[in-house]
Design a protein around this motif. Structure first.
Motif, PDB file in Angstrom:
ATOM      1  N   SER A 294      34.979  37.164  69.643  1.00  0.00           N
ATOM      2  CA  SER A 294      35.606  37.831  68.487  1.00  0.00           C
ATOM      3  C   SER A 294      34.557  38.547  67.644  1.00  0.00           C
ATOM      4  N   LYS A 295      33.383  37.956  67.569  1.00  0.00           N
ATOM      5  CA  LYS A 295      32.311  38.634  66.826  1.00  0.00           C
ATOM      6  C   LYS A 295      31.881  39.915  67.536  1.00  0.00           C
ATOM      7  N   VAL A 296      31.879  39.864  68.844  1.00  0.00           N
ATOM      8  CA  VAL A 296      31.516  41.069  69.591  1.00  0.00           C
ATOM      9  C   VAL A 296      32.553  42.169  69.361  1.00  0.00           C
ATOM     10  N   VAL A 297      33.823  41.757  69.337  1.00  0.00           N
ATOM     11  CA  VAL A 297      34.881  42.745  69.084  1.00  0.00           C
ATOM     12  C   VAL A 297      34.691  43.374  67.711  1.00  0.00           C
ATOM     13  N   ASP A 298      34.395  42.546  66.722  1.00  0.00           N
ATOM     14  CA  ASP A 298      34.136  43.086  65.381  1.00  0.00           C
ATOM     15  C   ASP A 298      32.947  44.029  65.392  1.00  0.00           C
ATOM     16  N   TRP A 299      31.923  43.625  66.095  1.00  0.00           N
ATOM     17  CA  TRP A 299      30.715  44.458  66.137  1.00  0.00           C
ATOM     18  C   TRP A 299      31.015  45.808  66.792  1.00  0.00           C
ATOM     19  N   ARG A 300      31.818  45.783  67.842  1.00  0.00           N
ATOM     20  CA  ARG A 300      32.153  47.049  68.504  1.00  0.00           C
ATOM     21  C   ARG A 300      32.975  47.942  67.585  1.00  0.00           C
ATOM     22  N   ARG A 301      33.878  47.333  66.852  1.00  0.00           N
ATOM     23  CA  ARG A 301      34.647  48.135  65.879  1.00  0.00           C
ATOM     24  C   ARG A 301      33.709  48.752  64.846  1.00  0.00           C
TER      25      ARG A 301
END
Lengths: 211, 288
Positions: free
Chosen positions: A84-91
């Motif tokens: 989920s942190k990676v998804v946030d980072w990509r956003r």
């Protein structure tokens, strides 16, 4: 990657102690999970891996009291938080305007690609090779290989069915095989028979893997 | 011309085969052996560099645990809820008490507040007044308190009218006795000056108007009992509310009581001449 260290003492005892504030118990958990977590994040987020790992552990520490489950569940939970942190980072990266930055260093693989990976660059080069796969395949291979999760856990983390995860992993491994074969073929083409496999690092006749 | 030779294996080894130690696996070709080596490198035991931040994370863990304990230790939830409820209740009570002392509550609540905490009693609503027809010749006493301070009376003397004061002043002057200090003070306030001449002039004006319109005699109180003089008696003894009401009572001109002191007193006198008394008993005035 085994969980032996987490089973002596038992995982539940470690988790209870960590919940009670025992820093040593937490350190045992961290030593077991942090290296694969960092490698998983290096496959997905490359340079931001360490930052995302820090955020992941912060959330894990804050949510330690609420976690219920066994060691596989704990590992899966930590990787879910990381994802989920990676998804946030990509956003965030998608919203942020592109900024010029220095080119990442080119990883030079000499001679047989796999041998070079093992002998010279080791784990990091292997991670960069895996990162060259399509993102979903790279993530699933990383979760299966690096995190040591089974198909069902991976399916739960990535939000796909088990069959989809199996197929993606299969394709990822085949693609990795093809990638290595292509690299070796190029090497065989470029290297003259008289030169053998004696390469100097400065030579141009080398395959490159960009992270 | 670039020729790329892609070797497609006939059989792809399973995931477990690729991760198995090198002695236990039987891979179809070298390509899969390399894949196996890469996967084993990726899942190799942790390097020392990967544990380099252990102290940092353990310190973060200690800090978070300490903060969580401090937050738990601060105030129990029950105490916080009780304090919140008590604060709300106290605020409500204070607001009700304030409203009660401002007579802003509904009548039943106001009467309850009057009994409980001594707040002002609820005002009697003028439902009779509201439902009654328009006022006729005889005004009804209002149940609602009327603003009681006539503009002619100083704030410090709400119960004595100017005419009554002047009558008393004149009586004292005629008797050659000592002038009460309160009377002089009150009249000096009304007259705007402390000197006896000014007070005398003021009272002459006051009583002169009243006599001119009323009884025509030079003495206040004489010959007033039957008509306008009745007003003098009332003014001297009753409250401002009564003086206002009694003026209307005596002369039927309740609405005429407004304006400056002289005017009001003159109105009073004029009104008295048109009051309820028989016309033949009216003393002769300068206008008649």
């Amino acid at each position: 990657m085994t969980l032996d260290a987490m089973t002596h003492p038992s995982f539940s005892a470690l988790l209870s102690a960590a919940r009670a504030g025992d820093a040593d118990a937490f350190a045992v958990l961290w030593r077991e999970i942090h290296p694969p977590l960092l490698r998983y994040l290096q496959v997905l987020a490359r340079d931001a891996a360490e930052d995302i790992a820090s955020e992941t552990w912060l959330q894990v520490i804050r949510g330690l009291d609420r976690f219920r489950g066994d060691e596989a569940g704990f590992r899966g939970w930590v990787f879910t938080v990381a994802r989920s942190k990676v998804v946030d980072w990509r956003r965030y990266e998608g919203r942020r305007p592109a900024q010029p930055y220095a080119e990442p260093p080119v990883v030079t693989l000499l001679g047989d690609v796999a041998d070079d990976v093992i002998d010279y660059l080791g784990t990091q080069a292997a991670l960069k090779l895996i990162a060259q796969l399509p993102p979903d395949q790279a993530e699933i291979v990383a979760l299966r290989v690096i995190a040591g999760l089974d198909v069902d856990d991976v399916a739960r983390i990535v939000g796909k069915r088990s069959g989809t995860v199996r197929v993606a992993c299969h394709r990822g491994l085949r693609r990795l095989h093809d990638l290595i074969s292509v690299c070796n073929t190029e090497l065989e083409r470029d290297v003259s028979p008289g030169e053998g496999r004696e390469f100097a690092p400065s030579q141009e006749r080398s395959s490159t893997v960009t992270p | 011309m670039i020729r790329i030779r892609r070797v497609r294996p006939d059989r792809q080894p399973s995931f477990e085969e690729l991760l198995a130690p090198s002695g236990d696996r039987a891979l179809p070709d070298d390509g899969w052996a390399r894949v196996s080596m890469i996967l084993q490198a990726a899942s190799a035991p942790a390097h020392p560099q990967e544990h380099a931040d252990e102290r940092l994370f353990v310190a973060t863990f200690r800090q978070e645990v300490a903060q969580a304990r401090a937050a738990r230790r601060r105030v129990p939830v029950g105490v916080r809820r009780f304090a919140g409820a008590f604060g709300g209740l106290a605020t409500t009570c204070a607001a009700l008490a304030t409203a009660a002392y401002a007579s802003a509550l509904p009548p039943h609540l106001q009467s309850a507040a009057h009994r409980l905490i001594g707040a002002p009693a609820p005002q009697v609503t003028s439902s009779v007044e509201a439902s009654a027809p328009a006022p006729t010749d005889t005004p009804r006493p209002s149940l609602r308190p009327v603003p009681s301070t006539p503009p002619t009376v100083a704030r410090g003397l709400p119960t004595v009218s100017a005419q009554g004061l002047c009558a008393a002043w004149t009586a004292v002057e005629h008797s050659d006795g000592p002038t009460p200090a309160g009377l002089r003070t009150a009249l000096s306030r009304l007259a705007g000056d402390d000197s006896p001449d000014q007070i005398r002039a003021y009272c002459t004006g006051i009583l002169g108007n009243g006599e001119a319109a009323g009884n025509g005699s030079g003495h206040p109180g004489s010959g007033n009992e039957q008509s306008g003089g009745r007003g003098n008696e009332d003014h001297a003894t009753t409250s401002p509310e009564n003086s206002t009401e009694s003026d209307g009572k005596g002369n039927g001109s309740h609405e005429e009581h407004s304006g400056n002191p002289h005017g009001s007193e003159g109105d009073h006198g004029n009104g008295a001449s048109h009051g309820n008394g028989p016309p033949e008993e009216l003393p002769p005035g300068p206008n008649s």
